[in-house]
Design an enzyme around this catalytic site. Structure first.
Site, PDB file in Angstrom:
ATOM      1  NE  ARG A   1      -4.104  -1.863   1.860  1.00 12.10           N
ATOM      2  CZ  ARG A   1      -5.176  -2.014   2.588  1.00 12.10           C
ATOM      3  NH1 ARG A   1      -5.349  -1.269   3.661  1.00 12.10           N
ATOM      4  NH2 ARG A   1      -6.084  -2.896   2.265  1.00 12.10           N
TER       5      ARG A   1
ATOM      6  CE  LYS B   1     -19.535 -11.399  10.028  1.00 12.26           C
ATOM      7  NZ  LYS B   1     -19.307 -10.151  10.733  1.00 12.26           N
TER       8      LYS B   1
ATOM      9  N   GLY C   1      -9.082  -7.000   0.946  1.00 13.37           N
ATOM     10  CA  GLY C   1      -7.789  -7.215   1.597  1.00 13.37           C
ATOM     11  C   GLY C   1      -7.333  -8.660   1.529  1.00 13.37           C
TER      12      GLY C   1
ATOM     13  N   GLY D   1     -14.718  -2.858   1.254  1.00 13.17           N
ATOM     14  CA  GLY D   1     -16.036  -2.264   1.497  1.00 13.17           C
ATOM     15  C   GLY D   1     -16.379  -1.176   0.495  1.00 13.17           C
TER      16      GLY D   1
END
Ligand code: ADP
Ligand code: MG
Length: 398
Positions: free
Chosen positions: A42, A204, A356, A380
């Site tokens: 990153r 999830k 990620g 997200g």
């Protein structure tokens, strides 16, 4: 597609002698025992924007979060190590500002030479950051003349550094990384090339349903695997043993499956075990999972099935691993899918992979960055954007 003004849309002298705040994503994994950064991807990705601004003669002020310190100073989540690493990467001193609210710092930053770089301490050491506190935003904004967002992964949050402070600037620009993200993700939102294959995994589905709903209409096939598959399998009345599932998503899954059964592809066999540690109790089972067993990866028939779908050309979107790939024993499904996506890209598919853990899985599979059209830094944010939501940190830009 909405276009956002990018740093290169201004002439270079626009930045000369100006203080430019860049919201970066330096949320890197830190090994606290060894006091090192485990993975600096990153940081490396932010270099083009930082280099551009240095060369344009700006004073570059970098702000980021790291982990979830919940408004408290925490030396395990300090960005100081990142300043050291960044300094090695750009071969230049990086000033580390341990507390920008300290009265001395704005003055110090003003007095820096053009082309200097300052990294601020973890912005989430202050509760005001996540609360998008106005006074805090004003203080942050007062450090700089120009605002740049190069942190796509936090753009879905209306925090002080991603939103509140940006409101205070006349010039609010996209960095190179955000620009690239928007260009590639837009390919999945607008007219996509078919066949369009969507692969959803991970633990999830709740955070992914809006994006999934949107993609279900467009996709030709949607593969649902990993932990996410078991809510679907259970909703269809299949025994899933102790595998993870989301009780409150069962009705939704049942409904979606009945509407899109021709598009949805679920695992047909599984690698199961009595518990995550008991790797010597591993079995391959077909559809039904015995009681007391839990699925941790897809089985070989499923790998074959998925390989036959992930072929290219067309378009591929992947988020979420196929199993608990972090453990070698359960990594085979994810590694096969990663390689299938790379191969499809070689065959001409446009592939976008995000999240990620999914990016970590690509590395484990030894898939190179050049073998994927676009690796998104967003998890997200990516899903919200695909789901049709406006991201506050993007909307705010010129
Ligand atoms: P990303 O970070 O790429 O968006 P997620 O956060 O959605 O991905 O999910 C990643 C996690 O899902 C991984 O840590 C992985 O161990 C877990 N996972 C995948 N399959 C299973 C499974 N069958 N059972 C439990 N956890 C799973
Ligand atoms: Mg994750």
């Amino acid at each position: 597609m909405k276009t956002k003004k990018v740093i290169t849309d201004n002439p270079k002298d626009f930045y000369h002698g100006k203080k430019v705040f860049v919201r970066v994503d330096f949320n890197v994994p830190i090994d606290n025992e060894k006091n090192t950064i485990r993975e600096d991807y990153r940081i490396r990705r932010a270099i083009p924007t930082i280099d551009f601004l240095i060369n344009a003669g700006a004073k570059v002020i970098l702000g980021s979060h790291l982990g979830r310190p919940k408004g408290k100073k925490n030396k395990n989540l300090s960005l100081e190590l990142v300043a050291v690493r960044l300094s090695q990467l750009i071969d230049k001193k990086v000033y580390f500002c341990d507390d920008f609210t300290d009265k001395g710092w704005p003055e110090k930053i003003n007095n820096l030479d053009n082309g200097s770089v300052v990294l601020l301490e973890n912005l989430r050491f202050y509760n005001e950051e996540t609360e998008n506190d106005d006074h805090f935003s004003v203080t942050l904004a007062s450090l700089a003349d120009i605002y740049v967002n190069d942190a796509f992964g936090t753009s879905h949050r209306a925090h002080a550094s991603t939103y509140g402070m940006a409101l205070k600037f006349k010039s609010k620009l996209a960095g190179f990384l955000v620009d690239k993200e928007l260009k590639f993700i837009s390919k999945m939102i607008g007219e996509v090339e078919h066949p369009f294959v969507v692969i959803i995994g991970g633990s999830k589905i709740k955070d992914k349903i809006t994006a999934m709903a949107k993609l279900l209409d467009k996709a030709d096939k949607i593969i649902i695997a990993g932990g996410a598959a078991y809510t679907f399998l259970k909703a269809r009345g299949i025994n899933i043993g102790n595998s993870i599932f989301e009780q409150d998503m069962l009705d939704w899954a049942k409904d979606v499956y009945s509407k899109y059964s021709d598009k949805i592809v679920l695992p047909v066999d599984h690698l199961v075990s009595e518990s995550i540690e008991k790797t010597n109790s591993c079995l391959i089972v077909d559809q039904e999972i015995p009681d007391d067993y839990q699925a941790f990866d897809i089985g070989p028939k499923t790998i074959e099935l998925f390989n036959s779908i992930i072929k290219g050309p067309g378009c591929i979107f992947w988020n979420g691993p196929m199993g608990v790939f972090e453990l070698d024993k359960y990594s085979s499904g994810t590694i096969h899918v990663a390689r299938a996506v790379a191969l499809a890209t070689w065959r001409g598919a446009v592939s976008v992979v995000g999240g990620g853990e999914t990016i970590a899985a690509l590395r484990k599979a030894e898939v190179l960055e050049s073998e994927i059209s676009h690796m998104s830094t967003g998890g997200g944010a990516l899903l919200e954007y695909l789901g049709g939501s406006d991201l506050p940190g993007i909307e705010i830009l010129d």
